[in-house]
Design a protein around this motif. Sequence first.
Motif, short mmCIF file in Angstrom:
data_model
loop_
_atom_site.label_atom_id
_atom_site.label_comp_id
_atom_site.label_asym_id
_atom_site.label_seq_id
_atom_site.Cartn_x
_atom_site.Cartn_y
_atom_site.Cartn_z
N VAL A 36 0.84 -1.19 0.00
CA VAL A 36 0.00 0.00 0.00
C VAL A 36 0.88 1.24 0.00
CG1 VAL A 36 -1.82 1.24 1.21
CG2 VAL A 36 -1.76 -1.27 1.28
N SER A 37 0.62 2.15 -0.92
CA SER A 37 1.44 3.36 -1.04
C SER A 37 0.59 4.61 -0.82
CB SER A 37 2.10 3.42 -2.42
OG SER A 37 2.89 2.27 -2.65
N ARG A 38 1.18 5.58 -0.13
CA ARG A 38 0.48 6.83 0.17
C ARG A 38 1.42 8.01 0.02
NH1 ARG A 38 -4.31 5.38 2.39
NH2 ARG A 38 -4.45 3.29 3.31
N ASP A 39 0.81 9.21 -0.13
CA ASP A 39 1.63 10.42 -0.14
C ASP A 39 1.78 10.93 1.29
OD1 ASP A 39 -0.74 11.77 0.53
OD2 ASP A 39 -1.07 12.52 -1.50
N SER A 40 2.43 12.08 1.47
CA SER A 40 2.72 12.59 2.81
C SER A 40 1.46 12.99 3.57
CB SER A 40 3.68 13.78 2.73
OG SER A 40 3.12 14.82 1.95
N ILE A 91 9.59 -0.86 -8.26
CA ILE A 91 8.37 -0.08 -8.05
C ILE A 91 8.36 1.17 -8.93
CG2 ILE A 91 9.38 1.25 -6.13
CD1 ILE A 91 6.58 1.27 -4.84
N THR A 92 7.18 1.47 -9.47
CA THR A 92 6.95 2.72 -10.19
C THR A 92 5.70 3.37 -9.62
OG1 THR A 92 7.95 1.92 -12.24
CG2 THR A 92 6.45 3.79 -12.41
N VAL A 97 6.34 10.17 -8.44
CA VAL A 97 6.71 10.03 -7.03
C VAL A 97 6.12 11.20 -6.25
CG1 VAL A 97 8.60 9.86 -5.38
CG2 VAL A 97 8.85 8.89 -7.68
N PRO A 98 5.35 10.94 -5.17
CA PRO A 98 4.77 12.03 -4.39
C PRO A 98 5.84 12.96 -3.83
CG PRO A 98 3.80 9.91 -3.77
CD PRO A 98 4.99 9.60 -4.65
N PRO A 155 12.22 7.62 -2.04
CA PRO A 155 12.38 8.89 -2.74
C PRO A 155 12.27 8.81 -4.25
CG PRO A 155 14.53 8.00 -2.20
CD PRO A 155 13.51 7.05 -1.63
N ARG A 156 12.19 7.57 -4.79
CA ARG A 156 12.25 7.43 -6.25
C ARG A 156 11.59 6.14 -6.69
NH1 ARG A 156 17.11 5.72 -4.24
NH2 ARG A 156 17.99 7.81 -4.26
#
Length: 216
Positions: A36-40, A91-92, A97-98, A155-156
Motif C-alpha cells: 500500500v502506497s500513500r503520499d505525505s 516499483i513505479t 513520485v509524491p 524517494p524514487r
Amino acid sequence: MLEKQGPNSTAGGAFAPIYDAEGNIIPGVWSNPYVVSRDSNGNAVRTQWKELSAKTLRSIDEESKVADIFKKNGYDVPDDVDFIPLFNGNITFTDGVPAGGGQVTFQMANLGIDSSSYEPGDTVYVMQETSPGSGVWEVYTGKVGQALDVTVTLPRNGSLVLVKTLSDGSVITLNKSTGEVVDRKPADNVANNDAKGTTGTSTNPSGATSPKTGEF
C-alpha cells in the motif's frame, strides 16, 4: 532465492496483472493489494511492479556484494552476518513520485513472506537502487509493526529489496569519524542524509566472491 521473490512468482504473494485503457494486459507489470502506497498527506497513490532486471540482480547476487553495499552506506558489518532477502521488485509510482517521497507499506504476512525471519520490533533494511541497472544502492531502515508490516518512505522509482539480517542488531550504523552509533530512523529515508555524514552511497557494485554461503 532472489529470482523466486519477484512479482511474477507465487512467492511474491498475489500479484495481479495491470490492464491498459483498451483492456489488454500490460506485459511484465503487476499490482498488489498488500503493498500500500500513500503520499505525505496519507492519500493512497497507485504503484506498478516489475521484476528486477538481470543487470540489477547481478549487483546483489552474492552476500559479499550486499555486505559491501551496507558498508558503503555507513554500516558496520561483521564477517559472520547473514543477509536474508524477504521481498524484491521494481516499483513505479504510476502518477509520479509524491512530493517528499512515497510512503510504502509492505503487509508481509499477506505477501507470503516467511514469518520465521522476523517478528514485531525487528529492523528490516530496504535497499533501493539509485538508477536503473547501476548496481549503486542506498540502504534505509524500517521497523516491523505489530501487524507484521513495514513502512518506508521511498524517494524514487526503482528496484528494491527488503532484507533482514540473521541476528537483529548485528548490523549497526556508525559515524565513521567518531565511532558513535547512530539510529537511522525510517522517517529519514527520503533524504538518506544527515549532518554528521553517517550516510554514504555505494559507488560501485562489488564483484568479490562470497567467502561463505548465504541466502543471497
